[in-house]
Design a protein around this motif. Structure first.
Motif, PDB file in Angstrom:
ATOM      1  N   GLY A  82       0.809  -1.210   0.000  1.00 52.97           N
ATOM      2  CA  GLY A  82       0.000   0.000   0.000  1.00 52.97           C
ATOM      3  C   GLY A  82       0.844   1.263   0.000  1.00 52.97           C
ATOM      4  O   GLY A  82       0.489   2.262  -0.635  1.00 52.97           O
ATOM      5  N   LEU A  83       1.972   1.222   0.710  1.00 55.55           N
ATOM      6  CA  LEU A  83       2.873   2.376   0.733  1.00 55.55           C
ATOM      7  C   LEU A  83       3.472   2.619  -0.648  1.00 55.55           C
ATOM      8  O   LEU A  83       3.687   3.771  -1.051  1.00 55.55           O
ATOM      9  CB  LEU A  83       3.985   2.148   1.759  1.00 55.55           C
ATOM     10  N   ASP A  85       2.031   2.040  -3.558  1.00 57.02           N
ATOM     11  CA  ASP A  85       1.039   2.685  -4.409  1.00 57.02           C
ATOM     12  C   ASP A  85       0.819   4.129  -4.012  1.00 57.02           C
ATOM     13  O   ASP A  85       0.483   4.976  -4.849  1.00 57.02           O
ATOM     14  CB  ASP A  85      -0.291   1.925  -4.338  1.00 57.02           C
ATOM     15  N   ARG A  86       1.004   4.444  -2.749  1.00 58.11           N
ATOM     16  CA  ARG A  86       0.743   5.799  -2.263  1.00 58.11           C
ATOM     17  C   ARG A  86       1.926   6.731  -2.485  1.00 58.11           C
ATOM     18  O   ARG A  86       1.757   7.896  -2.844  1.00 58.11           O
ATOM     19  CB  ARG A  86       0.382   5.747  -0.775  1.00 58.11           C
ATOM     20  N   PHE A  87       3.148   6.221  -2.260  1.00 56.61           N
ATOM     21  CA  PHE A  87       4.328   7.084  -2.290  1.00 56.61           C
ATOM     22  C   PHE A  87       5.303   6.759  -3.428  1.00 56.61           C
ATOM     23  O   PHE A  87       6.224   7.525  -3.679  1.00 56.61           O
ATOM     24  CB  PHE A  87       5.079   6.994  -0.957  1.00 56.61           C
ATOM     25  N   PRO A 203       4.205   7.810  -7.986  1.00 50.95           N
ATOM     26  CA  PRO A 203       3.127   6.869  -7.682  1.00 50.95           C
ATOM     27  C   PRO A 203       2.180   6.728  -8.856  1.00 50.95           C
ATOM     28  O   PRO A 203       1.937   7.691  -9.588  1.00 50.95           O
ATOM     29  CB  PRO A 203       2.439   7.505  -6.462  1.00 50.95           C
ATOM     30  N   ALA A 206      -3.125   8.552  -7.529  1.00 51.56           N
ATOM     31  CA  ALA A 206      -3.490   8.975  -6.182  1.00 51.56           C
ATOM     32  C   ALA A 206      -4.685   8.145  -5.731  1.00 51.56           C
ATOM     33  O   ALA A 206      -5.760   8.207  -6.318  1.00 51.56           O
ATOM     34  CB  ALA A 206      -3.847  10.462  -6.170  1.00 51.56           C
ATOM     35  N   ASP A 207      -4.487   7.356  -4.706  1.00 51.76           N
ATOM     36  CA  ASP A 207      -5.499   6.393  -4.295  1.00 51.76           C
ATOM     37  C   ASP A 207      -6.693   7.107  -3.671  1.00 51.76           C
ATOM     38  O   ASP A 207      -6.593   7.693  -2.604  1.00 51.76           O
ATOM     39  CB  ASP A 207      -4.872   5.418  -3.291  1.00 51.76           C
ATOM     40  N   ARG A 208      -7.825   7.060  -4.334  1.00 52.63           N
ATOM     41  CA  ARG A 208      -9.012   7.749  -3.862  1.00 52.63           C
ATOM     42  C   ARG A 208      -9.828   6.890  -2.895  1.00 52.63           C
ATOM     43  O   ARG A 208     -10.742   7.371  -2.267  1.00 52.63           O
ATOM     44  CB  ARG A 208      -9.876   8.163  -5.051  1.00 52.63           C
ATOM     45  N   TYR A 211      -6.439   3.788   2.275  1.00 57.32           N
ATOM     46  CA  TYR A 211      -5.528   2.665   2.461  1.00 57.32           C
ATOM     47  C   TYR A 211      -6.290   1.355   2.611  1.00 57.32           C
ATOM     48  O   TYR A 211      -6.025   0.375   1.916  1.00 57.32           O
ATOM     49  CB  TYR A 211      -4.664   2.925   3.700  1.00 57.32           C
ATOM     50  N   THR A 347      -0.136  -2.765  -3.603  1.00 58.46           N
ATOM     51  CA  THR A 347      -1.070  -3.331  -2.630  1.00 58.46           C
ATOM     52  C   THR A 347      -1.380  -4.782  -2.966  1.00 58.46           C
ATOM     53  O   THR A 347      -1.428  -5.646  -2.077  1.00 58.46           O
ATOM     54  CB  THR A 347      -2.373  -2.512  -2.605  1.00 58.46           C
TER      55      THR A 347
END
Length: 409
Positions: A82-83, A85-87, A203, A206-208, A211, A347
């Motif tokens: 998950g990190l 995909d986010r960062f 990334p 931006a994951d909408r 998490y 993720t």
């Protein structure tokens, strides 16, 4: 029913400093990261008695250096995806390697068992680099070459744990067990200082969904479950073999270790085969082929047990197809789970790894109820075959669900 997948964004396809089809130096960077992430798992195995002796620790305590490391590794794998995909890959990789280097130095200079075990657990931060490597290979390869590259990388995943104990034992014999951790710190520092051409990336999206929402999206996907269950029962088959073979066969530990080495050798062969055919065949067909090979090998093992074939090779040669099948399965299925949601490859990689490893452990725990003691070859082969058949069923379902997709997209 799966949700419609969003199209890949330009950041996933072509970035400044990288391309959709990255060069060999970029691929080598990801292979180095994957090797560094798996090498520490068992490199200290030959040195555990010496470490226990120096700290005056019981065997049950020093074994936490292995069991505790495995537990933290699973946790790191679960959250690191998950990190990613986010960062993005760069910060996750650099933080992971930096923590690993610091923890390795901590292990090398530890003066008590508590400090040593805490630093050993912190070493598991490097497990995040495995997800970095998976996502990196997926994101910087074309649809046609991704599965092939993943197969060649999987050969390193098999070789690194095989040479780890030999390398660790040699360092211990020459310089003492602390040199193992200094060597790991040096390796981590070397990779950290390499030019980061393979890590220049933003990334994906931006994951909408948040998490936890990202995990929910994946867990609602039938394709995700098919791939994960295929990997789970494939891992379970291997774990049953590792747990049951010494009990069923017995004999000299040295000879037994030599025979059991046929399975990782098979994994290398299967990974090489995945590299050769990954670009030419659809994922589903490769998975069905992989699981069919394992089932045929275990059927032969069961048949030889039924006619009371007594030589150990009558058991171990057919079991080699466990390794061949897994060598084909793991890189192919990993590509599959990361292709389910183009905005959530990290993720998917982390969650599937945690689920398949944990599920494999559950499989072997349940299988242990059905084989005990020496002479249980038929029971052992039956339980392995049952797990392999479930993996084949999951592979067939994955192939059916992927029937409209581009090969290895």
């Amino acid at each position: 029913m799966d949700h419609q997948e969003p199209k890949p964004t330009p950041s996933l396809v072509a970035l400044p400093g990288t391309t959709a089809e990255a060069g060999s130096s970029t691929f080598a960077m990801f292979v180095a990261l994957s090797a560094l992430s798996v090498l520490p798992v068992n490199i200290i195995a030959p040195s555990l008695p010496n470490i226990a002796r120096e700290f005056g620790a019981d065997a049950s305590v020093i074994n936490l250096a292995v069991a505790g490391y495995a537990f933290v590794t699973a946790f790191v794998g679960l959250i690191s995806g998950g990190l990613l995909d986010r960062f993005g890959r760069p910060p996750v990789a650099r933080v992971s390697i930096s923590l690993f280097v610091a923890a390795s130095v901590g292990c090398a200079v530890a003066t008590d068992i508590t400090t040593f075990l805490l630093c050993r657990a912190a070493q598991a931060a490097i497990a995040a680099c495995f997800s970095v490597a998976l996502v990196g290979i997926k994101s910087t390869s074309s649809a046609e070459t991704g599965a092939s590259r993943m197969g060649y990388a999987a050969m390193v995943w098999a070789i690194a744990p095989m040479v780890g104990p030999t390398l660790g034992g040699t360092l211990d014999a020459l310089f003492g067990w602390r040199s193992i951790f200094l060597g790991l710190a040096a390796a981590g520092l070397f990779v950290l200082l390499l030019p980061g051409h393979g890590l220049r990336e933003r990334p994906a999206v931006a994951d909408r969904s948040g998490y936890l929402g990202a995990y929910k999206l994946l867990l609602r996907s039938a394709r995700f479950w098919a791939y994960v269950l295929c990997m789970t029962f494939s891992m379970g088959t291997l774990y049953i073999f590792l747990a049951g073979a010494p009990l069923a066969i017995g004999g000299s530990s040295a000879v037994l270790g030599l025979y059991m080495g046929l399975v990782p050798a098979g994994f290398i062969c299967g990974s090489f085969l995945a590299g050769r055919i990954g670009a030419r065949f659809a994922r589903g067909r490769i998975l069905v082929l992989a699981r069919t090979l394992t089932c045929l090998g275990l059927l032969a093992c069961l048949g030889l047990a039924a006619i009371a074939a007594s030589h150990p090779l009558a058991f171990f040669v057919p079991c080699m197809f466990i390794g061949v099948g897994n060598g084909l399965t793991m890189p192919t299925a990993n590509m599959g789970v990361m292709s389910i949601r183009q905005d959530l490859p990290g993720t998917a990689a982390g969650l599937s790894a945690a689920m398949s490893i944990g599920g494999g452990a559950l499989v072997v725990s349940l299988a242990g109820l059905f084989f005990e003691g020496h002479g249980a070859i038929a029971a052992l082969a039956t339980t392995m075959l049952a797990s392999a058949l479930l993996a084949l069923l999951a592979a067939v379902i994955a192939a059916w669900l992927d029937r409209d997709d581009r090969p290895n997209a």
